[in-house]
Design a protein around this motif. Sequence first.
Motif, PDB file in Angstrom:
ATOM      1  N   PRO A   1       0.807  -1.236   0.000  1.00 21.18           N
ATOM      2  CA  PRO A   1       0.000   0.000   0.000  1.00 21.18           C
ATOM      3  C   PRO A   1       0.833   1.276   0.000  1.00 21.18           C
ATOM      4  CG  PRO A   1      -0.068  -1.082   2.148  1.00 21.18           C
ATOM      5  CD  PRO A   1       0.595  -2.036   1.214  1.00 21.18           C
ATOM      6  N   ASP A   2       1.993   1.266   0.653  1.00 21.63           N
ATOM      7  CA  ASP A   2       2.784   2.497   0.729  1.00 21.63           C
ATOM      8  C   ASP A   2       3.262   2.941  -0.649  1.00 21.63           C
ATOM      9  OD1 ASP A   2       2.431   2.521   3.431  1.00 21.63           O
ATOM     10  OD2 ASP A   2       4.405   1.706   3.911  1.00 21.63           O
ATOM     11  N   LEU A   3       3.714   1.989  -1.460  1.00 25.72           N
ATOM     12  CA  LEU A   3       4.261   2.338  -2.764  1.00 25.72           C
ATOM     13  C   LEU A   3       3.171   2.697  -3.764  1.00 25.72           C
ATOM     14  CD1 LEU A   3       7.144  -0.259  -3.207  1.00 25.72           C
ATOM     15  CD2 LEU A   3       7.089   1.891  -1.937  1.00 25.72           C
ATOM     16  N   LEU A   4       1.937   2.246  -3.506  1.00 22.01           N
ATOM     17  CA  LEU A   4       0.825   2.555  -4.401  1.00 22.01           C
ATOM     18  C   LEU A   4       0.083   3.832  -4.018  1.00 22.01           C
ATOM     19  CD1 LEU A   4      -0.744  -0.988  -4.931  1.00 22.01           C
ATOM     20  CD2 LEU A   4       0.183   0.489  -6.714  1.00 22.01           C
ATOM     21  N   GLU A   5       0.325   4.311  -2.818  1.00 17.43           N
ATOM     22  CA  GLU A   5      -0.438   5.452  -2.314  1.00 17.43           C
ATOM     23  C   GLU A   5      -0.406   6.633  -3.292  1.00 17.43           C
ATOM     24  OE1 GLU A   5      -2.899   7.428   0.476  1.00 17.43           O
ATOM     25  OE2 GLU A   5      -2.326   5.334   0.266  1.00 17.43           O
ATOM     26  N   GLY A   6      -1.614   7.102  -3.655  1.00 11.64           N
ATOM     27  CA  GLY A   6      -1.746   8.270  -4.511  1.00 11.64           C
ATOM     28  C   GLY A   6      -1.779   7.986  -5.995  1.00 11.64           C
ATOM     29  N   VAL A   7      -1.389   6.767  -6.424  1.00  8.34           N
ATOM     30  CA  VAL A   7      -1.393   6.440  -7.849  1.00  8.34           C
ATOM     31  C   VAL A   7      -2.829   6.447  -8.363  1.00  8.34           C
ATOM     32  CG1 VAL A   7      -0.919   4.629  -9.558  1.00  8.34           C
ATOM     33  CG2 VAL A   7       0.738   5.110  -7.734  1.00  8.34           C
ATOM     34  N   MET A   8      -3.036   7.046  -9.535  1.00  5.67           N
ATOM     35  CA  MET A   8      -4.367   7.156 -10.125  1.00  5.67           C
ATOM     36  C   MET A   8      -4.434   6.388 -11.439  1.00  5.67           C
ATOM     37  SD  MET A   8      -4.965  11.258  -9.490  1.00  5.67           S
ATOM     38  CE  MET A   8      -3.239  11.676  -9.189  1.00  5.67           C
TER      39      MET A   8
END
Length: 413
Positions: free
Chosen positions: A287-294
């Motif tokens: 989840p940390d590395l994906l946070e904010g990806v759209m």
Amino acid sequence: MTTRRTVLNGILAASGAALLSSTSRMAFAQAPAEVKVALIAPLSGPWARQGELMKKGAELAVADINAAGGVKALGGAKVTLVLFDAGDSTEKAKNAAQRMVAQEPDLVGVTGAWLSSFTLAVSEVTERAELPMLTLSYADSITSRGYKYIFQMSPTGGRQAQDALPALMDVAEKATGKRPATTGIIADNTAASVSFAKPMRDGAFEKSGIKVLFDETFTPPLADATALIQQARSKRPEFLLMLGTSVPDDKLLLEKVNEFNLGKGRMPIIGSGAHMGTPELLKNIGPDLLEGVMTVVGNWGAKGQDGIIDRFKKATGEPWMTQDSICAYGDVMTIIRAVEEAKKADRKAVAEALRKMDVTDGPALFYPGNRIRFDETGKRIDAKLIIVQWQKGVPVPIYPPASATADPIWPKR
């Protein structure tokens, strides 16, 4: 007083009723015991996960239709789903389509094939067979060939690109107080990515005052993302368009993004397609590395669809309902709605019912815009995009407001 005419009229009336009853019984007797719908999707190879999600959505639709009494216009005929593996190449997809039309002559409709390149190949076969095909694939070329049996349920890549850029700019401005002025592009060369990026490359960026700092294209599968992401690290665009089409490629790109210290919301990253919101991405990256990806998609489990989402999660064990699953569910429902309106399990009649369809209930509730009607090319007229963003380990709809379940986040620099 009973007369000869009265008796004769009674006999004729009784005979007519008997004939009507006999005709009705014959109609039901001639109704098929099953109505076959096909799903053709990549069930093996690098896009197999997307095919699996489509399969789960289609299977739930079939189960729901049969539990509700089957096809009512055909005496309760049950719906059967037939699966065909499009594999990992356009050649395999086309071969699968040829097997499909040869082995299943009773099909009334088909949904698939996920990757636009596959859909272009498969629809050549279904068009010749006069078999109606519904697809979520994005490529503009799918419905620009004059075909009569292809129906594109999602907005085309070009339409999404035209609509997405202003939407993304609005999101950024509301979140940060200013509009981005620079971007970079990393895209594969599949039909969907090319179609999505083309309007932006052809003038939309310039019109919006956005300078493209770099524009890189790769052929999937990707072996190493270092050189691609190095461009983003050295030139630091205010947002990055990252247009892949498979989870393995997404994983390589995002891992390199975070290795170069650009992830965790430091650089806004926008993709296109449902693969950017799969549970596999979460399992493989975290989840940390994906946070904010759209990601820009043609459909997603959104606001107002809580009932179907909850049932899907319970039936499949999946943590959320992606575009692949909800589109496959809606497509099967749409095909059967056309069978009900055609009142026969005939592919040409079903195609004609689809062309005439204009509904805002039933299957229409599973697509953004909540209306199913098609133009003369087969495009769904009211198709709209959805922007999904990873927030706290879940990909949630953030745009448009009618579909959003969370407020958008745009990292400040």
